[in-house]
Design an enzyme around this catalytic site. Sequence first.
Site, PDB file in Angstrom:
ATOM      1  N   GLY A  69      28.172  20.605  50.623  1.00  0.00           N
ATOM      2  CA  GLY A  69      27.605  21.296  49.353  1.00  0.00           C
ATOM      3  C   GLY A  69      26.121  21.790  49.371  1.00  0.00           C
ATOM      4  O   GLY A  69      25.653  22.579  48.924  1.00  0.00           O
ATOM      5  N   CYS A 107      53.635  42.583  44.118  1.00  0.00           N
ATOM      6  CA  CYS A 107      53.330  43.482  45.078  1.00  0.00           C
ATOM      7  C   CYS A 107      54.528  44.882  45.392  1.00  0.00           C
ATOM      8  O   CYS A 107      55.691  44.450  45.314  1.00  0.00           O
ATOM      9  CB  CYS A 107      53.349  42.865  46.206  1.00  0.00           C
ATOM     10  SG  CYS A 107      52.909  44.055  47.879  1.00  0.00           S
ATOM     11  N   CYS A 154      55.846  44.296  49.346  1.00  0.00           N
ATOM     12  CA  CYS A 154      56.723  43.263  49.581  1.00  0.00           C
ATOM     13  C   CYS A 154      57.168  42.217  48.471  1.00  0.00           C
ATOM     14  O   CYS A 154      57.832  41.476  48.742  1.00  0.00           O
ATOM     15  CB  CYS A 154      55.840  42.295  50.367  1.00  0.00           C
ATOM     16  SG  CYS A 154      54.450  41.371  49.849  1.00  0.00           S
ATOM     17  N   CYS A 206      49.675  43.426  47.761  1.00  0.00           N
ATOM     18  CA  CYS A 206      48.846  42.050  48.084  1.00  0.00           C
ATOM     19  C   CYS A 206      47.645  42.838  48.624  1.00  0.00           C
ATOM     20  O   CYS A 206      47.386  43.440  49.401  1.00  0.00           O
ATOM     21  CB  CYS A 206      49.743  41.558  49.163  1.00  0.00           C
ATOM     22  SG  CYS A 206      51.240  40.745  48.940  1.00  0.00           S
ATOM     23  N   CYS A 251      51.096  40.313  53.486  1.00  0.00           N
ATOM     24  CA  CYS A 251      51.985  41.124  52.862  1.00  0.00           C
ATOM     25  C   CYS A 251      53.063  41.829  54.076  1.00  0.00           C
ATOM     26  O   CYS A 251      54.026  41.958  54.086  1.00  0.00           O
ATOM     27  CB  CYS A 251      51.355  42.605  52.337  1.00  0.00           C
ATOM     28  SG  CYS A 251      52.137  43.656  51.467  1.00  0.00           S
TER      29      CYS A 251
END
Lengths: 280, 199
Positions: A30, A240, A243, A264, A270
């Site tokens: 970090g 979606c 899909c 998506c 997808c």
Amino acid sequence: MNEHINFAFFDEGSKREIRRATLKAVAIPGYQVPFASREMPIARGWGTGGLQLTLSCILPEDHLKVIDQGSDESVNAISIKNLITSTTGVQITQDTEQATLIQSRHRIPEVPLSAGQILVLQVPTPEPLRSVEPSERLTKKLHAEAEYSGAWLMLFEQIMKYGRMATGADHPVRTAGRYVMAPSPIPKFDNPKMDHSEALILLGAGREKKIYAVPPYTSVVSLDFEDAPFEAESFEGKKCSLCGAEHVYLDEILDADGTVRYQCNDTSYCMNRRNRREEN
Amino acid sequence: MNKDQVYSLHRVYRKVLDAMARPGTIQSLSEEAAMIRLDLGCLPAAQCLIQLLLDADTTFCAFSADEALERKISQLTYCPIRPMEKAAYVLLTKSVAAALPSVMEQVSGGTLEDPQLGATLIVECSALKSGGELVLKGPGIRDVTRCQIETRAGWIEARAEKNAEFPLGVDLIFVDPQGQILCLPRTTQISKEAETWPM
């Protein structure tokens, strides 16, 4: 593959500089390690930080995936892939599971990452305190003292103004219990994927000359308040239109006749689902 | 530098990166080490690390019974030699392994504003094994991982003291004669424990 350019574009000295900084970044999760960011043949702010990380660690046998806002085929993703393949000859893949090295802008793929993979994220603004403190010298001091009230205050002000934390993307996180870190402009939906990820995550900011990292199995906690818990974007009841996927990050699409549908955001996810459906 | 060396350094780096990201796991540099033709007087795998990390833009110091080692490394890499307190990379060969605790005490642990200035120690040891009496915890480790580092005693306590105040501290890369490496970044906590409890 262009034989007149050194493997992976850079001269060896540049690679050493990036590699030294990256190893320190992994050792101090970090923390933004400053490094001598290189000039690239693409403009700063278009993924030069991510590219430098990718090129410094790429292997000829890698399978590389590059995505830009979830898409494998946007102009930015294609340009980056062209640069990398012309100087390394590596295989390109769109399949997340097959990829060994993934460079991404603004998304973490839907398919969970595994231990054999490295995720490289492009970062425009690595400093999570920049909006409250413009001076780099002072933000360095704030990090040194773990003085993060600025980040909390920013979220608190959003709650006062909008009734909730209004970060659209880049919601600050605390890494390994110490450094507050910008997770790059991924949607809040992707923040939890960073927590105890099996894959190593490297973040590079070329313009801001910073490299930082999240090692595998490291705690990454999105900042929130006891009475205002962190909430990712919800797509409850939506799916979606191509899909049928639910519980994924969806793009809202407004058709010419005014109807709203969803799709998506992760295009390869997808497509894989649709291909599989066709096979069956 | 020829093409094979460039590929070799990419492989070395990827393994070191993986070892640093997953403390306590062992990576082998034996193939890359076998390509080294020049004998500097340190282990070939340590030489791989030297070529990976050192150049004119950083600093190092080396401890060895062989006094020529430091000068040879500097000539090979153009890396300036600095006193131990100021060196970014510190190499300890097997011949001086007993000095590790006192070296650890003296090298730079970085500053709170610039913790990356904490030194990286490259330490030669007799053998590295996975599984064993050292129990490691921390970032990069799922629950715990075990390993064994065969070197002179006393360094674990010295390391714990040096790394007591995160983010200050030193990062270690151990190298053995088989060309294996193992990393202990400053975040890793070590405890000693017998592998199975006697019932």
